[in-house]
Enzyme design. Sequence first.
Site, PDB file in Angstrom:
ATOM      1  N   ARG A  60       0.819  -1.220   0.000  1.00  0.00           N
ATOM      2  CA  ARG A  60       0.000   0.000   0.000  1.00  0.00           C
ATOM      3  C   ARG A  60       0.853   1.270   0.000  1.00  0.00           C
ATOM      4  O   ARG A  60       0.501   2.277  -0.605  1.00  0.00           O
ATOM      5  CB  ARG A  60      -0.918  -0.011   1.223  1.00  0.00           C
ATOM      6  CG  ARG A  60      -1.890   1.165   1.235  1.00  0.00           C
ATOM      7  CD  ARG A  60      -2.970   0.928   2.275  1.00  0.00           C
ATOM      8  NE  ARG A  60      -3.967   1.976   2.260  1.00  0.00           N
ATOM      9  CZ  ARG A  60      -4.209   2.783   3.272  1.00  0.00           C
ATOM     10  NH1 ARG A  60      -3.506   2.671   4.395  1.00  0.00           N
ATOM     11  NH2 ARG A  60      -5.147   3.696   3.191  1.00  0.00           N
ATOM     12  N   HIS A  64       0.295   4.534  -2.414  1.00  0.00           N
ATOM     13  CA  HIS A  64       0.061   5.906  -1.932  1.00  0.00           C
ATOM     14  C   HIS A  64       1.202   6.850  -2.293  1.00  0.00           C
ATOM     15  O   HIS A  64       0.995   8.054  -2.384  1.00  0.00           O
ATOM     16  CB  HIS A  64      -0.190   5.902  -0.423  1.00  0.00           C
ATOM     17  CG  HIS A  64      -1.594   5.543  -0.061  1.00  0.00           C
ATOM     18  ND1 HIS A  64      -2.258   6.090   1.010  1.00  0.00           N
ATOM     19  CD2 HIS A  64      -2.469   4.691  -0.648  1.00  0.00           C
ATOM     20  CE1 HIS A  64      -3.487   5.582   1.067  1.00  0.00           C
ATOM     21  NE2 HIS A  64      -3.629   4.723   0.087  1.00  0.00           N
ATOM     22  N   ASN A  92      -3.496   9.110   4.834  1.00  0.00           N
ATOM     23  CA  ASN A  92      -2.277   8.418   5.271  1.00  0.00           C
ATOM     24  C   ASN A  92      -2.101   8.357   6.790  1.00  0.00           C
ATOM     25  O   ASN A  92      -1.519   7.405   7.312  1.00  0.00           O
ATOM     26  CB  ASN A  92      -1.041   9.111   4.671  1.00  0.00           C
ATOM     27  CG  ASN A  92      -1.041   9.081   3.150  1.00  0.00           C
ATOM     28  OD1 ASN A  92      -1.510   8.113   2.538  1.00  0.00           O
ATOM     29  ND2 ASN A  92      -0.537  10.133   2.529  1.00  0.00           N
ATOM     30  N   HIS A 191      -6.267  -5.773  -2.287  1.00  0.00           N
ATOM     31  CA  HIS A 191      -7.015  -5.983  -1.040  1.00  0.00           C
ATOM     32  C   HIS A 191      -7.242  -7.466  -0.757  1.00  0.00           C
ATOM     33  O   HIS A 191      -8.063  -7.810   0.086  1.00  0.00           O
ATOM     34  CB  HIS A 191      -8.349  -5.221  -1.080  1.00  0.00           C
ATOM     35  CG  HIS A 191      -8.174  -3.722  -1.037  1.00  0.00           C
ATOM     36  ND1 HIS A 191      -9.208  -2.832  -1.216  1.00  0.00           N
ATOM     37  CD2 HIS A 191      -7.075  -2.961  -0.818  1.00  0.00           C
ATOM     38  CE1 HIS A 191      -8.755  -1.581  -1.129  1.00  0.00           C
ATOM     39  NE2 HIS A 191      -7.461  -1.629  -0.889  1.00  0.00           N
TER      40      HIS A 191
END
Length: 326
Positions: A60, A64, A92, A191
Amino acid sequence: MRRNRVLSCLLVGFVLMCAVGAQLTTTFYDTSCPALQSIVRRLVLQAIVTETRMAASLLRMHFHDCFVNGCDASLLLDDTATVTGEKTAAPNNNSVRGFDVIDTIKTAVENNCSKTVSCADIVAIAARDSVLFSGGPSWSVLLGRRDATTVNGTAPNFVIPSPVDNLTEIIRKFADVGLSITDVVSLSGGHTIGRARCATFNNRLFDFNSSGSPDPTLESTMLATLQVTCPPSGDNSTLVSLDRRSRDWFDNAYFKNLQSNNGLLLSDQELYSSSNAQTKALVDTYSASPSTFSTDFVNSMIKMGNISPLTGTAGEIRTNCRVVNS
Ligand code: HEM
Ligand SMILES: *[C@@H]1O[C@H](CO)[C@@H](O)[C@H](O)[C@H]1NC(C)=O
Ligand SMILES: *[C@@H]1O[C@H](CO)[C@@H](O)[C@H](O)[C@H]1NC(C)=O
Ligand SMILES: *[C@@H]1O[C@H](CO)[C@@H](O)[C@H](O)[C@H]1NC(C)=O
Ligand SMILES: *[C@@H]1O[C@H](CO)[C@@H](O)[C@H](O)[C@H]1NC(C)=O
Ligand SMILES: *[C@@H]1O[C@H](CO)[C@@H](O)[C@H](O)[C@H]1NC(C)=O
């Protein structure tokens, strides 16, 4: 926002002058830091053995980082007295994790070949290794990114997909960084590992869209369980597995969950349950074919890793991933 630009040309008088922007290559550090890949792999494995979830967290982190001004490790910069960075922005803060693992890797890499390898490249390799150690596919990571010297602390609020965004919004945010609908669905398959806090999906559990009822697309047994885990007055930071069938295993069960209304985030379930026939068909394809999911996921990860990299002499090779070189 920076765009991928391989060739930029300038007409000066009668002469066409072209500057070839460096492209990422898999061999970038082969002579300058041959031990890089083995150092990263060893330390990512160590981190995952210590805490299984870290694989998800490192995957992840790359996402990001890449969505905000490209894969340039801007996410890794700590806030300073004068500059508020991305780390504490809403998408975040108390959510992206693994910065200490990257610090450990960076220190080991600096000790082996100093001032050579960017933090952005370390994050990209760590994400690949995390998927591999979770039982997922592997690929050769394109390298040669450099690290940002500036940061935009509000950008994450606008460009990172939110779990309460509708599918149209999510597709738009991916398109803004050059990613397709196929990329939306295949990368959402990330996910298949990791956790989410109640705060990111509790809008579905009791009073969905102020209807007074839960989200009707949430399967009833899963709903009942989540209502107990995430009560209205409870701790919104309680963690729930994104893939309840196989929470730490990188497989295509995430897509099977969506077919049975077992998606955790609204943004997950919308891939299957909204009116978009294209995303629904892709969910069906990945659910039926693990190998198609693997192939598409790898292609999409490489595309995501290619979002607006700083190359050549742009940016810098940070020595400490948390601070711009002085
Ligand atoms: C499609 C739009 C996406 C949305 C709306 C979204 C949203 C979220 C949210 C809300 C969480 C839980 C965060 C928390 O509770 O702190 C999460 C976790 C996670 N996301 Fe996404 N995400 C998206 C796409 C992606 C992509 C493209 C990847 C990587 C390929 C990814 C990988 C992960 C992973 C692995 C976790 C678990 C992290 C952990 O356990 O530390 N997500 N995501
Ligand atoms: C980030 O989280 C910390 C700890 O929960 C909190 O004190 C801080 O106010 C948050 N920062 C922002 C910018 O919301
Ligand atoms: C870097 O690591 C490799 C492989 O472990 C080792 O052979 C080499 O001596 C190291 N170089 C330095 C400068 O530490
Ligand atoms: C920061 O990012 C936002 C959203 O992309 C943008 O609107 C804003 O102009 C940026 N600010 C700076 C100083 O670049
Ligand atoms: C999706 O969300 C955007 C922004 O909130 C909104 O303008 C749009 O109408 C929504 N689309 C659908 C189909 O709900
Ligand atoms: C938990 O989340 C809900 C919905 O986002 C919010 O209304 C509530 O105030 C939050 N509770 C706490 C204790 O933060």
